[in-house]
Design a protein around this motif. Structure first.
Motif, PDB file in Angstrom:
ATOM      1  N   LEU A  29       0.858  -1.178   0.000  1.00 43.73           N
ATOM      2  CA  LEU A  29       0.000   0.000   0.000  1.00 43.73           C
ATOM      3  C   LEU A  29       0.896   1.231   0.000  1.00 43.73           C
ATOM      4  N   THR A  30       0.781   2.033  -1.040  1.00 35.77           N
ATOM      5  CA  THR A  30       1.599   3.233  -1.181  1.00 35.77           C
ATOM      6  C   THR A  30       0.710   4.475  -1.120  1.00 35.77           C
ATOM      7  N   GLU A  31       1.341   5.608  -0.928  1.00 34.49           N
ATOM      8  CA  GLU A  31       0.621   6.873  -0.906  1.00 34.49           C
ATOM      9  C   GLU A  31      -0.103   7.097  -2.232  1.00 34.49           C
ATOM     10  N   ASP A  32       0.544   6.713  -3.327  1.00 35.36           N
ATOM     11  CA  ASP A  32      -0.062   6.864  -4.646  1.00 35.36           C
ATOM     12  C   ASP A  32      -1.349   6.039  -4.768  1.00 35.36           C
ATOM     13  N   LEU A  33      -1.328   4.796  -4.289  1.00 35.04           N
ATOM     14  CA  LEU A  33      -2.538   3.962  -4.326  1.00 35.04           C
ATOM     15  C   LEU A  33      -3.649   4.579  -3.486  1.00 35.04           C
ATOM     16  N   VAL A  34      -3.284   5.072  -2.316  1.00 36.62           N
ATOM     17  CA  VAL A  34      -4.280   5.693  -1.439  1.00 36.62           C
ATOM     18  C   VAL A  34      -4.890   6.908  -2.126  1.00 36.62           C
ATOM     19  N   LYS A  35      -4.063   7.753  -2.715  1.00 33.60           N
ATOM     20  CA  LYS A  35      -4.573   8.945  -3.398  1.00 33.60           C
ATOM     21  C   LYS A  35      -5.466   8.591  -4.578  1.00 33.60           C
ATOM     22  N   ARG A  36      -5.147   7.505  -5.250  1.00 30.86           N
ATOM     23  CA  ARG A  36      -5.916   7.087  -6.427  1.00 30.86           C
ATOM     24  C   ARG A  36      -7.277   6.502  -6.046  1.00 30.86           C
ATOM     25  N   HIS A  37      -7.348   5.802  -4.912  1.00 25.63           N
ATOM     26  CA  HIS A  37      -8.564   5.042  -4.605  1.00 25.63           C
ATOM     27  C   HIS A  37      -9.388   5.546  -3.423  1.00 25.63           C
ATOM     28  N   ILE A  38      -8.832   6.395  -2.581  1.00 26.57           N
ATOM     29  CA  ILE A  38      -9.574   6.909  -1.425  1.00 26.57           C
ATOM     30  C   ILE A  38      -9.936   8.366  -1.701  1.00 26.57           C
ATOM     31  N   LYS A  41     -11.116  13.147   2.017  1.00 26.63           N
ATOM     32  CA  LYS A  41      -9.877  13.801   2.431  1.00 26.63           C
ATOM     33  C   LYS A  41      -9.401  13.335   3.800  1.00 26.63           C
ATOM     34  N   LYS A  42     -10.294  13.239   4.775  1.00 24.03           N
ATOM     35  CA  LYS A  42      -9.912  12.824   6.131  1.00 24.03           C
ATOM     36  C   LYS A  42      -9.427  11.382   6.132  1.00 24.03           C
ATOM     37  N   MET A  43     -10.169  10.491   5.486  1.00 22.14           N
ATOM     38  CA  MET A  43      -9.782   9.087   5.430  1.00 22.14           C
ATOM     39  C   MET A  43      -8.429   8.948   4.721  1.00 22.14           C
ATOM     40  N   ARG A  44      -8.273   9.642   3.596  1.00 23.86           N
ATOM     41  CA  ARG A  44      -7.020   9.582   2.844  1.00 23.86           C
ATOM     42  C   ARG A  44      -5.856  10.064   3.707  1.00 23.86           C
ATOM     43  N   SER A  45      -6.035  11.160   4.415  1.00 18.86           N
ATOM     44  CA  SER A  45      -4.991  11.714   5.274  1.00 18.86           C
ATOM     45  C   SER A  45      -4.627  10.753   6.404  1.00 18.86           C
ATOM     46  N   ASP A  46      -5.637  10.150   7.042  1.00 22.71           N
ATOM     47  CA  ASP A  46      -5.393   9.186   8.130  1.00 22.71           C
ATOM     48  C   ASP A  46      -4.561   7.999   7.643  1.00 22.71           C
ATOM     49  N   ILE A  47      -4.897   7.486   6.480  1.00 20.41           N
ATOM     50  CA  ILE A  47      -4.194   6.313   5.950  1.00 20.41           C
ATOM     51  C   ILE A  47      -2.776   6.679   5.535  1.00 20.41           C
ATOM     52  N   ILE A  48      -2.600   7.814   4.887  1.00 15.62           N
ATOM     53  CA  ILE A  48      -1.257   8.246   4.482  1.00 15.62           C
ATOM     54  C   ILE A  48      -0.382   8.457   5.720  1.00 15.62           C
ATOM     55  N   ASP A  49      -0.951   9.019   6.785  1.00 20.52           N
ATOM     56  CA  ASP A  49      -0.197   9.176   8.037  1.00 20.52           C
ATOM     57  C   ASP A  49       0.271   7.822   8.568  1.00 20.52           C
ATOM     58  N   LYS A  50      -0.571   6.832   8.509  1.00 23.40           N
ATOM     59  CA  LYS A  50      -0.216   5.499   9.015  1.00 23.40           C
ATOM     60  C   LYS A  50       0.903   4.861   8.181  1.00 23.40           C
ATOM     61  N   SER A  52       3.039   6.371   6.243  1.00 21.88           N
ATOM     62  CA  SER A  52       4.272   7.165   6.274  1.00 21.88           C
ATOM     63  C   SER A  52       5.070   6.925   7.557  1.00 21.88           C
ATOM     64  N   THR A  53       4.407   6.404   8.588  1.00 20.95           N
ATOM     65  CA  THR A  53       5.120   6.051   9.822  1.00 20.95           C
ATOM     66  C   THR A  53       5.541   4.579   9.828  1.00 20.95           C
ATOM     67  N   GLY A  54       5.351   3.905   8.695  1.00 21.89           N
ATOM     68  CA  GLY A  54       5.840   2.536   8.559  1.00 21.89           C
ATOM     69  C   GLY A  54       4.817   1.432   8.735  1.00 21.89           C
ATOM     70  N   TYR A  55       3.577   1.776   9.026  1.00 20.27           N
ATOM     71  CA  TYR A  55       2.553   0.750   9.170  1.00 20.27           C
ATOM     72  C   TYR A  55       2.136   0.239   7.794  1.00 20.27           C
ATOM     73  N   GLN A  56       1.966  -1.060   7.687  1.00 20.55           N
ATOM     74  CA  GLN A  56       1.386  -1.655   6.491  1.00 20.55           C
ATOM     75  C   GLN A  56       0.133  -2.414   6.907  1.00 20.55           C
ATOM     76  N   PRO A  57      -0.916  -2.319   6.125  1.00 21.80           N
ATOM     77  CA  PRO A  57      -2.172  -2.970   6.507  1.00 21.80           C
ATOM     78  C   PRO A  57      -2.089  -4.487   6.409  1.00 21.80           C
ATOM     79  N   GLU A  58      -2.960  -5.149   7.155  1.00 27.43           N
ATOM     80  CA  GLU A  58      -3.043  -6.608   7.032  1.00 27.43           C
ATOM     81  C   GLU A  58      -3.846  -6.992   5.798  1.00 27.43           C
TER      82      GLU A  58
END
Length: 132
Positions: A29-38, A41-50, A52-58
């Motif tokens: 999951l990359t920032e580019d994928l998040v921007k393309r599919h989410i 704005k709030k949801m996109r920002s929350d996920i990008i923050d996660k 960018s701090t190194g979390y990857q989703p399950e």
């Protein structure tokens, strides 16, 4: 490889194509994928923050969701982080028509669902698509 199918109503002619799963280019999951599919704005920002701090989703993939009130069926980009990393954060979506929270449905439930246009139990899943 992602997959998809068409859903048609045999009574009113409703038709919609759904592309589900993940393509081969969705390794992480990359920032580019998040921007393309989410879109939110709030949801996109929350996920990008996660991420960018190194979390990857399950889990992250395109899934089917349905409104429990008006029966509208949607394809949405679902992301779920595990409990240890982000308190089990997952994407949640609302229906565009009636604003109720959408519920996940399995593709095998489609033919048991009511048509979002005529509300008859006449939906069929047809065809098969592979996408990347």
């Amino acid at each position: 490889m992602g997959y998809g199918f068409d859903v048609i109503c045999t009574k009113c002619g409703y038709k919609k194509t759904f592309l589900l799963g993940t393509g081969m280019m969705y390794g992480f999951l990359t920032e580019d994928l998040v921007k393309r599919h989410i879109k939110g704005k709030k949801m996109r920002s929350d996920i990008i923050d996660k991420i960018s701090t190194g979390y990857q989703p399950e889990n992250f993939e395109h899934v089917l969701m349905q409104c429990p009130q008006c029966q509208s069926i949607y394809e949405r980009f679902y992301i779920k982080f595990n409990e240890e990393q982000s308190y089990g954060y997952e994407t949640r979506y609302k229906c565009h028509k009636c604003k109720k929270e959408l519920q996940h449905i399995d593709e095998n439930q489609i033919e048991k669902s009511k048509c979002p246009k005529c509300y008859e139990n006449s939906l069929e899943k047809v065809g098969f698509i592979l996408w990347d």
